[in-house]
Design a protein around this motif. Structure first.
Motif, short mmCIF file in Angstrom:
data_model
loop_
_atom_site.label_atom_id
_atom_site.label_comp_id
_atom_site.label_asym_id
_atom_site.label_seq_id
_atom_site.Cartn_x
_atom_site.Cartn_y
_atom_site.Cartn_z
N ALA A 61 2.57 48.76 0.83
CA ALA A 61 3.38 49.91 0.78
C ALA A 61 3.37 50.59 2.09
O ALA A 61 4.42 50.95 2.80
N ILE A 62 2.35 50.47 3.00
CA ILE A 62 2.41 51.13 4.39
C ILE A 62 3.23 50.18 5.27
O ILE A 62 3.97 50.58 6.03
N TYR A 63 3.24 49.01 4.98
CA TYR A 63 4.37 47.94 5.70
C TYR A 63 5.72 48.59 5.51
O TYR A 63 6.45 48.64 6.52
N PHE A 64 5.96 48.57 4.37
CA PHE A 64 7.43 49.28 4.12
C PHE A 64 7.73 50.57 4.86
O PHE A 64 8.98 51.11 5.20
N TYR A 97 17.90 54.88 8.04
CA TYR A 97 16.56 54.91 7.86
C TYR A 97 15.69 55.95 7.30
O TYR A 97 14.91 55.82 6.51
N ALA A 98 16.47 57.25 7.36
CA ALA A 98 15.84 58.37 6.72
C ALA A 98 16.02 58.33 5.13
O ALA A 98 14.95 58.58 4.63
N PHE A 99 17.12 58.00 4.88
CA PHE A 99 17.37 57.77 3.46
C PHE A 99 16.51 56.70 2.87
O PHE A 99 15.92 56.66 1.78
N PHE A 102 13.03 58.02 2.71
CA PHE A 102 12.76 58.83 1.41
C PHE A 102 12.62 58.08 0.13
O PHE A 102 11.60 58.39 -0.62
N THR A 103 13.60 57.30 -0.24
CA THR A 103 13.62 56.55 -1.40
C THR A 103 12.14 55.55 -1.23
O THR A 103 11.54 55.42 -2.54
N SER A 104 11.92 54.80 -0.33
CA SER A 104 10.49 53.98 -0.37
C SER A 104 9.31 55.01 -0.60
O SER A 104 8.32 54.42 -1.06
N LEU A 110 10.98 49.37 -7.00
CA LEU A 110 11.91 48.33 -7.46
C LEU A 110 13.31 48.85 -6.96
O LEU A 110 14.17 48.28 -6.93
N LYS A 111 13.33 50.27 -6.43
CA LYS A 111 14.83 50.67 -5.84
C LYS A 111 15.12 50.65 -4.43
O LYS A 111 15.66 51.64 -4.12
N VAL A 112 14.10 50.27 -3.71
CA VAL A 112 14.00 50.39 -2.34
C VAL A 112 15.19 49.81 -1.63
O VAL A 112 15.75 48.59 -1.92
N ASP A 113 15.90 50.28 -0.90
CA ASP A 113 17.02 49.84 -0.11
C ASP A 113 18.29 49.69 -0.90
O ASP A 113 18.97 48.72 -0.90
N GLU A 114 18.55 50.59 -1.96
CA GLU A 114 19.57 50.24 -2.94
C GLU A 114 20.82 51.22 -2.87
O GLU A 114 21.81 50.95 -2.59
N ASN A 115 20.41 52.49 -3.18
CA ASN A 115 21.37 53.46 -3.35
C ASN A 115 21.52 54.51 -2.02
O ASN A 115 22.46 55.44 -2.17
#
Length: 175
Positions: A61-64, A97-99, A102-104, A110-115
């Motif tokens: 999680a911290i890596y992401f 990157y801000a969005f 926020f989502t991560s 499961l939804k990282v970097d999608e929307n």
């Protein structure tokens, strides 16, 4: 004396910016110092509690998070220090990157970097016309030698001459 203090202040600010940039590598790879393979669901550091947030382990999680934070803060430094005419274009990857950050942090893994694309389209619709307008103004002035202020002044002068000519024609008809 005032010039010396302004030079000293400028050197201090530039040194801090350079330090922030050089620390970014350490910050990015700091996830490697977090214990791996343990059944830790949370990890606390300086009164911040970080959970695994669906990533399986806290270090993942911290890596992401760091994979989003480090480029984001480097882009912000670039945006603040950029003196080129196109600097508003840097807002597009900053928004991306801000969005993503926020989502991560606030959504399931499961939804990282999608929307983020939908949100980014709104940002792009504002920034791209601004950058294009600035580019057209500079391109016309420096490449084509077109000075829009001079053209405006000529148009005003032409309109004034037309107005005076009409007034003279009206006076001539009355006589």
């Amino acid at each position: 004396m005032n010039q010396k203090s302004s030079i000293k202040k400028k050197l201090i600010i530039e040194g801090l910016i350079a330090l922030c940039i050089s620390i970014s590598v350490l910050l990015f790879y700091s996830y490697k110092f977090i214990p791996k393979g343990q059944e830790t669901i949370t990890w606390s550091l300086f009164n911040f509690t970080i959970t695994e947030n669906g990533y399986g382990e806290v270090y993942i999680a911290i890596y992401f998070y760091l994979a989003k934070i480090v480029p984001l803060y480097l882009l912000i430094i670039w945006f603040i220090t950029c003196k080129n005419w196109w600097y508003p274009a840097i807002l597009i990857p900053i928004a991306m990157y801000a969005f993503q950050l926020f989502t991560s942090i606030f959504e399931a893994s499961l939804k990282v970097d999608e929307n983020e694309l939908l949100y980014l389209l709104g940002v792009c619709m504002v920034i791209i016309p601004i950058v294009y307008f600035i580019r057209v103004k500079l391109f016309d002035k420096h490449v084509h030698g077109i000075d829009l202020d001079a053209i405006d002044a000529e148009l005003k002068e032409y309109k004034e001459r037309e107005r005076l000519q009409k007034e003279q024609d009206l006076k001539g008809k009355k006589l």
